[in-house]
Design a protein around this motif. Sequence first.
Motif, PDB file in Angstrom:
ATOM      1  N   VAL A  12       0.950  -1.151   0.146  1.00  0.00           N
ATOM      2  CA  VAL A  12       0.028  -0.055   0.025  1.00  0.00           C
ATOM      3  C   VAL A  12       0.882   1.071  -0.140  1.00  0.00           C
ATOM      4  CG1 VAL A  12      -1.677   1.152   1.445  1.00  0.00           C
ATOM      5  CG2 VAL A  12      -2.219  -1.262   1.007  1.00  0.00           C
ATOM      6  N   THR A  13       2.045   1.274   0.778  1.00  0.00           N
ATOM      7  CA  THR A  13       2.819   2.513   0.722  1.00  0.00           C
ATOM      8  C   THR A  13       3.450   2.554  -0.623  1.00  0.00           C
ATOM      9  OG1 THR A  13       3.276   2.038   3.160  1.00  0.00           O
ATOM     10  CG2 THR A  13       4.997   3.425   1.706  1.00  0.00           C
ATOM     11  N   ALA A  14       3.834   1.427  -1.193  1.00  0.00           N
ATOM     12  CA  ALA A  14       4.569   1.559  -2.592  1.00  0.00           C
ATOM     13  C   ALA A  14       3.484   2.321  -3.373  1.00  0.00           C
ATOM     14  CB  ALA A  14       5.090   0.375  -2.828  1.00  0.00           C
ATOM     15  N   THR A  15       2.338   1.532  -3.274  1.00  0.00           N
ATOM     16  CA  THR A  15       1.184   2.067  -4.118  1.00  0.00           C
ATOM     17  C   THR A  15       1.036   3.786  -4.096  1.00  0.00           C
ATOM     18  OG1 THR A  15      -0.074   0.355  -4.259  1.00  0.00           O
ATOM     19  CG2 THR A  15      -1.379   2.245  -4.886  1.00  0.00           C
ATOM     20  N   ALA A  16       0.934   4.424  -2.766  1.00  0.00           N
ATOM     21  CA  ALA A  16       0.880   5.582  -2.557  1.00  0.00           C
ATOM     22  C   ALA A  16       1.810   6.570  -2.922  1.00  0.00           C
ATOM     23  CB  ALA A  16       0.531   5.922  -1.084  1.00  0.00           C
ATOM     24  N   VAL A  17       2.939   5.869  -2.937  1.00  0.00           N
ATOM     25  CA  VAL A  17       4.290   6.709  -3.360  1.00  0.00           C
ATOM     26  C   VAL A  17       4.448   6.882  -4.526  1.00  0.00           C
ATOM     27  CG1 VAL A  17       6.751   6.596  -3.454  1.00  0.00           C
ATOM     28  CG2 VAL A  17       5.523   6.129  -1.263  1.00  0.00           C
ATOM     29  N   LEU A  18       4.229   5.888  -5.386  1.00  0.00           N
ATOM     30  CA  LEU A  18       4.200   5.604  -6.931  1.00  0.00           C
ATOM     31  C   LEU A  18       2.880   6.464  -7.470  1.00  0.00           C
ATOM     32  CD1 LEU A  18       5.342   1.999  -7.516  1.00  0.00           C
ATOM     33  CD2 LEU A  18       6.575   4.033  -7.962  1.00  0.00           C
ATOM     34  N   GLY A  19       1.806   6.433  -6.839  1.00  0.00           N
ATOM     35  CA  GLY A  19       0.763   7.148  -7.542  1.00  0.00           C
ATOM     36  C   GLY A  19       1.043   8.942  -7.161  1.00  0.00           C
ATOM     37  N   GLY A  20       1.731   9.232  -6.024  1.00  0.00           N
ATOM     38  CA  GLY A  20       2.304  10.341  -5.651  1.00  0.00           C
ATOM     39  C   GLY A  20       2.987  11.098  -6.520  1.00  0.00           C
ATOM     40  N   LEU A  21       3.972  10.169  -7.241  1.00  0.00           N
ATOM     41  CA  LEU A  21       5.066  10.796  -8.198  1.00  0.00           C
ATOM     42  C   LEU A  21       4.380  11.346  -9.253  1.00  0.00           C
ATOM     43  CD1 LEU A  21       7.739   7.973  -7.731  1.00  0.00           C
ATOM     44  CD2 LEU A  21       7.691  10.447  -7.082  1.00  0.00           C
ATOM     45  N   ALA A  22       3.336  10.912  -9.681  1.00  0.00           N
ATOM     46  CA  ALA A  22       2.463  11.432 -10.838  1.00  0.00           C
ATOM     47  C   ALA A  22       2.124  12.967 -10.709  1.00  0.00           C
ATOM     48  CB  ALA A  22       1.312  10.435 -11.377  1.00  0.00           C
ATOM     49  N   LEU A  83      -3.919  -6.715  -7.813  1.00  0.00           N
ATOM     50  CA  LEU A  83      -4.875  -5.655  -9.195  1.00  0.00           C
ATOM     51  C   LEU A  83      -5.417  -4.555  -8.548  1.00  0.00           C
ATOM     52  CD1 LEU A  83      -5.974  -5.700 -11.954  1.00  0.00           C
ATOM     53  CD2 LEU A  83      -7.964  -7.041 -11.017  1.00  0.00           C
ATOM     54  N   ASN A  84      -5.979  -4.604  -7.470  1.00  0.00           N
ATOM     55  CA  ASN A  84      -6.441  -3.177  -6.895  1.00  0.00           C
ATOM     56  C   ASN A  84      -5.367  -2.172  -6.645  1.00  0.00           C
ATOM     57  OD1 ASN A  84      -7.216  -1.535  -4.277  1.00  0.00           O
ATOM     58  ND2 ASN A  84      -9.227  -2.260  -5.531  1.00  0.00           N
ATOM     59  N   LEU A  85      -4.304  -2.549  -6.398  1.00  0.00           N
ATOM     60  CA  LEU A  85      -3.479  -1.324  -5.867  1.00  0.00           C
ATOM     61  C   LEU A  85      -2.901  -0.888  -7.379  1.00  0.00           C
ATOM     62  CD1 LEU A  85      -1.454  -2.685  -2.910  1.00  0.00           C
ATOM     63  CD2 LEU A  85      -3.409  -0.912  -2.923  1.00  0.00           C
ATOM     64  N   VAL A  86      -2.384  -1.888  -8.565  1.00  0.00           N
ATOM     65  CA  VAL A  86      -2.143  -1.407  -9.654  1.00  0.00           C
ATOM     66  C   VAL A  86      -3.044  -0.536 -10.087  1.00  0.00           C
ATOM     67  CG1 VAL A  86      -1.803  -2.183 -12.160  1.00  0.00           C
ATOM     68  CG2 VAL A  86      -0.838  -3.613 -10.289  1.00  0.00           C
ATOM     69  N   LEU A  87      -4.297  -0.682 -10.181  1.00  0.00           N
ATOM     70  CA  LEU A  87      -5.624   0.200 -10.665  1.00  0.00           C
ATOM     71  C   LEU A  87      -5.324   1.387  -9.837  1.00  0.00           C
ATOM     72  CD1 LEU A  87      -8.357  -2.310 -11.175  1.00  0.00           C
ATOM     73  CD2 LEU A  87      -7.168  -1.323 -13.006  1.00  0.00           C
ATOM     74  N   ASN A  88      -5.581   1.314  -8.383  1.00  0.00           N
ATOM     75  CA  ASN A  88      -5.394   2.566  -7.832  1.00  0.00           C
ATOM     76  C   ASN A  88      -4.167   3.556  -8.026  1.00  0.00           C
ATOM     77  OD1 ASN A  88      -4.566   4.318  -5.481  1.00  0.00           O
ATOM     78  ND2 ASN A  88      -6.021   2.826  -4.313  1.00  0.00           N
ATOM     79  N   GLY A  89      -2.970   2.838  -8.063  1.00  0.00           N
ATOM     80  CA  GLY A  89      -1.910   3.719  -8.449  1.00  0.00           C
ATOM     81  C   GLY A  89      -1.766   4.435  -9.852  1.00  0.00           C
ATOM     82  N   SER A  90      -2.321   3.587 -10.820  1.00  0.00           N
ATOM     83  CA  SER A  90      -2.296   3.954 -12.114  1.00  0.00           C
ATOM     84  C   SER A  90      -3.127   5.227 -12.517  1.00  0.00           C
ATOM     85  CB  SER A  90      -2.853   2.940 -13.001  1.00  0.00           C
ATOM     86  OG  SER A  90      -1.875   1.676 -12.940  1.00  0.00           O
ATOM     87  N   TRP A  91      -4.322   5.135 -11.597  1.00  0.00           N
ATOM     88  CA  TRP A  91      -5.344   6.523 -11.905  1.00  0.00           C
ATOM     89  C   TRP A  91      -4.607   7.766 -11.886  1.00  0.00           C
ATOM     90  CZ3 TRP A  91      -6.728  11.030  -9.602  1.00  0.00           C
ATOM     91  CH2 TRP A  91      -7.881  11.382 -10.076  1.00  0.00           C
ATOM     92  N   SER A  92      -3.670   7.989 -10.894  1.00  0.00           N
ATOM     93  CA  SER A  92      -3.140   9.203 -10.869  1.00  0.00           C
ATOM     94  C   SER A  92      -2.293   9.654 -12.035  1.00  0.00           C
ATOM     95  CB  SER A  92      -2.112   9.392  -9.777  1.00  0.00           C
ATOM     96  OG  SER A  92      -2.762   9.193  -8.415  1.00  0.00           O
ATOM     97  N   TRP A  93      -1.812   8.527 -12.646  1.00  0.00           N
ATOM     98  CA  TRP A  93      -0.890   8.744 -14.031  1.00  0.00           C
ATOM     99  C   TRP A  93      -1.728   9.061 -14.968  1.00  0.00           C
ATOM    100  CZ3 TRP A  93       4.358   9.118 -13.907  1.00  0.00           C
ATOM    101  CH2 TRP A  93       5.072   9.017 -12.712  1.00  0.00           C
ATOM    102  N   VAL A  94      -2.781   8.279 -15.172  1.00  0.00           N
ATOM    103  CA  VAL A  94      -3.801   8.461 -16.222  1.00  0.00           C
ATOM    104  C   VAL A  94      -4.219   9.977 -16.083  1.00  0.00           C
ATOM    105  CG1 VAL A  94      -5.579   7.767 -17.289  1.00  0.00           C
ATOM    106  CG2 VAL A  94      -4.247   5.961 -16.418  1.00  0.00           C
ATOM    107  N   PHE A  95      -4.679  10.419 -14.750  1.00  0.00           N
ATOM    108  CA  PHE A  95      -5.329  11.544 -14.739  1.00  0.00           C
ATOM    109  C   PHE A  95      -4.543  12.697 -14.703  1.00  0.00           C
ATOM    110  CE2 PHE A  95      -7.472  15.134 -12.507  1.00  0.00           C
ATOM    111  CZ  PHE A  95      -8.741  15.083 -13.059  1.00  0.00           C
TER     112      PHE A  95
END
Length: 155
Positions: A12-22, A83-95
């Motif tokens: 979860v932390t990795a997802t938050a950090v990677l999403g935040g980098l977007a 799968l959920n965390l990949v989708l979660n983190g990807s949203w920030s990059w797409v948006f």
Amino acid sequence: MKRELAATGAAVTATAVLGGLAGGGSSAWFRQLDKPAFQPPPQVFPVVWTALYADIAVSTAAALSSEQASRSTSRSLRDALALNLVLNGSWSWVFFRAHRLGGAAALAGLLTVSSTDLARRAYSVAPRAGAALVPYAGWCAFATVLSASIARRNS
């Protein structure tokens, strides 16, 4: 449960950090978008997401460590979480990074389905853990409506 919590917490932390980098809601591009009246103030998002990420880590760890979780159930729950965390983190990059508003709305819809499935899977082995994930699925549903509204207003 310690090992499961360490693993889910790290994921979860990795997802938050990677999403935040977007990037995020402080960009000039985001500020100029036409947003609906039900858009929460910017300071709401970090508070809500911090609570939801903690919920995801703790609730899925509880389900994974449940005595009711068989090896195959644990595996399918881990896969659903991944799968959920990949989708979660990807949203920030797409948006925020790609500026694909329609794609982000569609991705948010997939995230809602995935979050609901994650709660269902957790509930099957640990009802309290599954119930604790319902707010996450609800927030994702709200994010889907919000994303679709922003996409429609700015297309």
